[in-house]
Structure formats: C-alpha cells, structure tokens
Design a protein around this motif. Structure first.
Motif, PDB file in Angstrom:
ATOM      1  N   ASP A 215       0.276  -1.153   0.090  1.00 43.67           N
ATOM      2  CA  ASP A 215      -0.074  -0.069   0.014  1.00 43.67           C
ATOM      3  C   ASP A 215       1.157   1.507   0.046  1.00 43.67           C
ATOM      4  N   MET A 216       1.780   1.042   0.441  1.00 47.10           N
ATOM      5  CA  MET A 216       2.686   2.541   0.238  1.00 47.10           C
ATOM      6  C   MET A 216       2.516   3.551  -1.310  1.00 47.10           C
ATOM      7  N   PRO A 217       3.024   2.781  -2.515  1.00 48.57           N
ATOM      8  CA  PRO A 217       2.258   4.203  -3.303  1.00 48.57           C
ATOM      9  C   PRO A 217       1.393   4.589  -3.789  1.00 48.57           C
ATOM     10  N   TYR A 218       0.102   3.712  -3.080  1.00 48.19           N
ATOM     11  CA  TYR A 218      -0.749   4.641  -2.531  1.00 48.19           C
ATOM     12  C   TYR A 218      -0.798   5.688  -2.052  1.00 48.19           C
ATOM     13  N   PHE A 219      -0.246   5.015  -0.593  1.00 46.73           N
ATOM     14  CA  PHE A 219       0.316   5.360   0.327  1.00 46.73           C
ATOM     15  C   PHE A 219       0.381   7.514   0.243  1.00 46.73           C
ATOM     16  N   LEU A 220       1.624   7.084   0.007  1.00 50.66           N
ATOM     17  CA  LEU A 220       2.533   8.115  -0.420  1.00 50.66           C
ATOM     18  C   LEU A 220       2.290   9.156  -1.377  1.00 50.66           C
ATOM     19  N   GLY A 221       1.814   8.253  -2.998  1.00 47.14           N
ATOM     20  CA  GLY A 221       1.493   9.313  -3.705  1.00 47.14           C
ATOM     21  C   GLY A 221      -0.237   9.840  -4.110  1.00 47.14           C
ATOM     22  N   ARG A 222      -0.738   9.660  -2.771  1.00 50.73           N
ATOM     23  CA  ARG A 222      -2.218  10.283  -3.356  1.00 50.73           C
ATOM     24  C   ARG A 222      -3.304  10.642  -1.635  1.00 50.73           C
ATOM     25  N   ILE A 223      -2.439   9.784  -0.672  1.00 50.75           N
ATOM     26  CA  ILE A 223      -2.727  10.147   0.478  1.00 50.75           C
ATOM     27  C   ILE A 223      -2.400  11.612   1.366  1.00 50.75           C
ATOM     28  N   VAL A 224      -0.512  11.426   1.091  1.00 54.79           N
ATOM     29  CA  VAL A 224      -0.016  12.221   1.577  1.00 54.79           C
ATOM     30  C   VAL A 224      -0.168  13.766   1.294  1.00 54.79           C
ATOM     31  N   PRO A 225      -0.178  13.550  -0.265  1.00 56.76           N
ATOM     32  CA  PRO A 225      -0.481  15.125  -0.985  1.00 56.76           C
ATOM     33  C   PRO A 225      -1.908  15.350  -0.929  1.00 56.76           C
ATOM     34  N   SER A 226      -2.997  15.361  -0.683  1.00 54.06           N
ATOM     35  CA  SER A 226      -3.607  15.648  -0.354  1.00 54.06           C
ATOM     36  C   SER A 226      -3.908  15.555   0.759  1.00 54.06           C
ATOM     37  N   PHE A 227      -3.950  14.712   2.025  1.00 55.33           N
ATOM     38  CA  PHE A 227      -4.348  14.601   3.115  1.00 55.33           C
ATOM     39  C   PHE A 227      -3.106  16.169   4.069  1.00 55.33           C
ATOM     40  N   MET A 228      -2.347  15.930   3.404  1.00 57.94           N
ATOM     41  CA  MET A 228      -1.111  17.801   4.204  1.00 57.94           C
ATOM     42  C   MET A 228      -0.921  18.843   3.517  1.00 57.94           C
ATOM     43  N   ALA A 229      -2.391  18.735   2.487  1.00 56.98           N
ATOM     44  CA  ALA A 229      -2.378  20.074   1.922  1.00 56.98           C
ATOM     45  C   ALA A 229      -4.288  20.476   2.647  1.00 56.98           C
ATOM     46  N   TYR A 230      -4.812  19.632   3.298  1.00 48.46           N
ATOM     47  CA  TYR A 230      -6.472  19.693   3.353  1.00 48.46           C
ATOM     48  C   TYR A 230      -6.467  20.714   4.636  1.00 48.46           C
ATOM     49  N   THR A 231      -6.803  22.090   4.710  1.00 40.82           N
ATOM     50  CA  THR A 231      -6.978  23.110   5.945  1.00 40.82           C
ATOM     51  C   THR A 231      -8.584  22.691   6.637  1.00 40.82           C
ATOM     52  N   PRO A 232      -8.094  22.505   7.888  1.00 37.94           N
ATOM     53  CA  PRO A 232      -9.457  22.079   8.676  1.00 37.94           C
ATOM     54  C   PRO A 232     -10.433  23.630   8.792  1.00 37.94           C
ATOM     55  N   ASP A 233     -11.515  23.155   9.087  1.00 40.86           N
ATOM     56  CA  ASP A 233     -12.565  24.205   9.497  1.00 40.86           C
ATOM     57  C   ASP A 233     -12.067  25.009  10.923  1.00 40.86           C
ATOM     58  N   VAL A 234     -10.980  25.831  11.305  1.00 35.79           N
ATOM     59  CA  VAL A 234     -10.321  26.323  12.304  1.00 35.79           C
ATOM     60  C   VAL A 234     -11.738  26.536  13.112  1.00 35.79           C
ATOM     61  N   ASP A 235     -12.312  27.634  12.995  1.00 31.60           N
ATOM     62  CA  ASP A 235     -13.024  28.414  13.906  1.00 31.60           C
ATOM     63  C   ASP A 235     -13.999  27.521  13.941  1.00 31.60           C
ATOM     64  N   ARG A 236     -14.720  26.051  13.312  1.00 28.13           N
ATOM     65  CA  ARG A 236     -15.630  25.415  13.610  1.00 28.13           C
ATOM     66  C   ARG A 236     -15.352  24.250  14.330  1.00 28.13           C
ATOM     67  N   LEU A 237     -13.999  24.012  14.363  1.00 27.16           N
ATOM     68  CA  LEU A 237     -13.598  23.290  15.265  1.00 27.16           C
ATOM     69  C   LEU A 237     -13.430  23.736  16.812  1.00 27.16           C
ATOM     70  N   GLU A 238     -13.428  24.888  17.068  1.00 25.89           N
ATOM     71  CA  GLU A 238     -13.023  25.486  18.425  1.00 25.89           C
ATOM     72  C   GLU A 238     -14.233  25.864  19.209  1.00 25.89           C
ATOM     73  N   ALA A 239     -15.230  25.848  17.963  1.00 26.27           N
ATOM     74  CA  ALA A 239     -16.584  25.862  18.306  1.00 26.27           C
ATOM     75  C   ALA A 239     -17.620  24.250  18.912  1.00 26.27           C
ATOM     76  N   LEU A 240     -16.495  23.527  18.278  1.00 27.29           N
ATOM     77  CA  LEU A 240     -16.908  21.939  18.609  1.00 27.29           C
ATOM     78  C   LEU A 240     -15.171  21.410  19.934  1.00 27.29           C
ATOM     79  N   SER A 241     -14.716  22.826  20.294  1.00 31.18           N
ATOM     80  CA  SER A 241     -13.723  22.303  21.166  1.00 31.18           C
ATOM     81  C   SER A 241     -13.755  21.446  22.081  1.00 31.18           C
ATOM     82  N   ASP A 242     -15.116  21.535  23.531  1.00 34.65           N
ATOM     83  CA  ASP A 242     -15.297  20.782  24.095  1.00 34.65           C
ATOM     84  C   ASP A 242     -15.154  18.857  24.347  1.00 34.65           C
TER      85      ASP A 242
END
Length: 299
Positions: A215-242
């Motif tokens: 699974d390494m080629p799939y992970f390093l080639g397609r999961i890593v670049p997509s997931f590490m480019a993801y920006t979470p909704d920080v304001d939404r996370l803060e509202a749900l931080s409890d």
C-alpha cells in the motif's frame, strides 16, 4: 487476540472492510498510514471490554478496494466513509472516535461535518500542516516528495518525507530521531522502515507486512499530498472543542506531525494530551497507548 466479526460496507466508489469487537457504546478507530484495521490489533481487545470497537481499512488500502484504482483521494470522502460506518453501526447514539495521523485528519473533518454523530473525538497528531505559520515550508516539502517519487521512486521519496518530519536541528544519525521520523515517513503511523521478511513471521503477521508495503505507493503518492494539503475549519473546531481531545506523542515534541495538535490546542485553550511513545506510539507502546486512550475516552 479475539477474532473480530468481519463486515463489508459499500460506499461511493469503494467497498470498506471493517471489524467489530466487544459490546457497549460504539468506538470507531480510524487508522493512519498504511496500517489499516490491523494497526489497532494491540489495543482493540482491551478497549472492547467497555466499547463496541470498530476498526477498518480506509478506502484504497489493504482489503478496502476502490472501484477506480486511479480515483483522486479527498479527506471529505474518507470522512463520509467514517460517517457511513457510524450510521450503520450506531444509528441511534453518538459514537466516540479516535484517529491517528492521517486518520486523525479524517476524524477532525467528521467532527466538523457531522457533530451530531460524535460524542468525543481523540485526534492523535493530525498532520494538518496548513494551520501552521510556516505552512509554505511544508508545501515545499510535499513538492520535493512528489518530484522525488516521480524521478527516483518510492523509497527515495519516503526518505525525503521522513527527513522533513524530523524536529528542526535533529541529527538523522540520532537513533531516537531517526526511528520516530523514519517510521512516520515510511508509513506515517504503522510500517517499520526495515520490516521483518514475511518468511520470518507467523502467517497472519506476514500477510499484514505484505499488505502494508504493497500500500505504500498509494499512500505516499495520493494520500499524503491530498491530506497534508487539507485545511480544517478551525473556527468550527474551536466551537466544538469541548468534545475534541488533541493528542500527541510524549517523545515527538517538535516533530512536524506533533506541531499542528500543539498549535490547535493552544489556540483553543485546551490541554494537549500526551500519549506514550512518539508519532508511532500505537505500534511501539500498544499496551500503554491503549490504557491512555481508555482514560481519555472515559474522562
């Protein structure tokens, strides 16, 4: 280890392999790297004494094949897969969710999009590097990994990735730094850099090693670049931080996967909960990691 009940769930573009153990409130475990459901084998039985524990292979990994092997991978779709599992297995009550590494990114997105389905989320070192002040440096790292992968192949790209995960100023000859970063770089949570040969292992463990490395080629080639480019909704996370527990390895302070959890915890004014080991503590310290996870879930 108790044999789990195996299930398969059709989702958009894939078929998910999932495993169920125990009784009680639902606890969904979302793996990172190439580990799949098997990465939780060291903790699932103990957790199953108080929870219905569900682990699974994310789409495209191991025993969860894609309909289209070349399909683009997106955090939102992986989070929808987790939501579908919750709808199937805990339709009437919110569930607890724990994710590691790339699986923690999925857990964050699940919380922001379906908070009604989640009672508590434990996110262990989600590498959401876009929240960091020096995010541009990490985009450059991903570009170097991509270019190395295309020019030189898998293992040189994994080495570039591993080097980028080390704490600033770390000596790559230092076994502590090299072990934690290289394990993270090769599979981000679960695969050792130099795994035992399958012939040296019991059949079940040998099959796991073979799946992980395949699974390494799939992970390093397609999961890593997509997931590490993801920006979470920080304001939404803060509202749900409890209901969000940001967690990190006690031994990985300063490493890249540690920093986003620490950054978000400081922003939200919530504790950063430390777990045994480093980024790969689930694999290196399974008993202690499982005990700490239970403490956090039961708190």
């Amino acid at each position: 280890m108790t044999s789990p009940t195996i299930g398969h769930l059709r989702v958009d573009g894939a078929t998910l392999h999932y495993e169920v153990r125990g009784e009680g409130p639902l606890l969904l475990l979302i793996p990172g790297g190439t580990g799949g459901a098997a990465s939780f084998d060291g903790v699932a039985d103990d957790l199953a004494t108080g929870y219905t524990v569900v682990s699974y292979d994310p789409r495209g990994l191991s025993r969860s094949p894609l309909d289209d092997p070349e399909a683009e991978q997106r955090v939102a779709q992986h989070a929808d897969d987790a939501f579908r599992l919750l709808e199937l297995l805990s339709p009437d009550a919110p569930a607890r969710v724990a994710g590691c590494s790339s699986g923690a990114i999925v857990a964050l997105h699940l919380l922001t999009t379906h908070p009604e389905r989640v009672g508590r989320v434990v996110a262990h070192e989600p590498p959401v590097v876009e929240v960091l002040p020096d995010a541009a440096e990490h985009r450059a790292l991903l570009a170097r990994v991509r270019d190395t992968f295309q020019r030189e192949g898998l293992m040189p790209a994994a080495a570039v990735f591993a080097a980028g995960l080390r704490r600033p100023g770390a000596d790559s000859a230092d076994p502590a730094d090299a072990d934690s970063a290289d394990a993270a770089g090769t599979a981000a949570v679960d695969a050792p850099v130099d795994p035992p040969k399958p012939a040296e292992l019991p059949p079940e463990a040998a099959a796991r090693v073979e799946r992980t490395m395949a699974d390494m080629p799939y992970f390093l080639g397609r999961i890593v670049p997509s997931f590490m480019a993801y920006t979470p909704d920080v304001d939404r996370l803060e509202a749900l931080s409890d209901r969000l527990v940001l967690a990190a390895g006690a031994d990985s302070a300063g490493e890249l996967p540690y920093r986003p959890a620490a950054f978000l915890a400081e922003r939200f004014g919530t504790p950063l909960v430390h777990f045994p080991g480093g980024h790969t503590g689930l694999s290196t310290h399974p008993t202690e990691f499982g005990e700490r996870l239970r403490e956090v879930l039961d708190a």
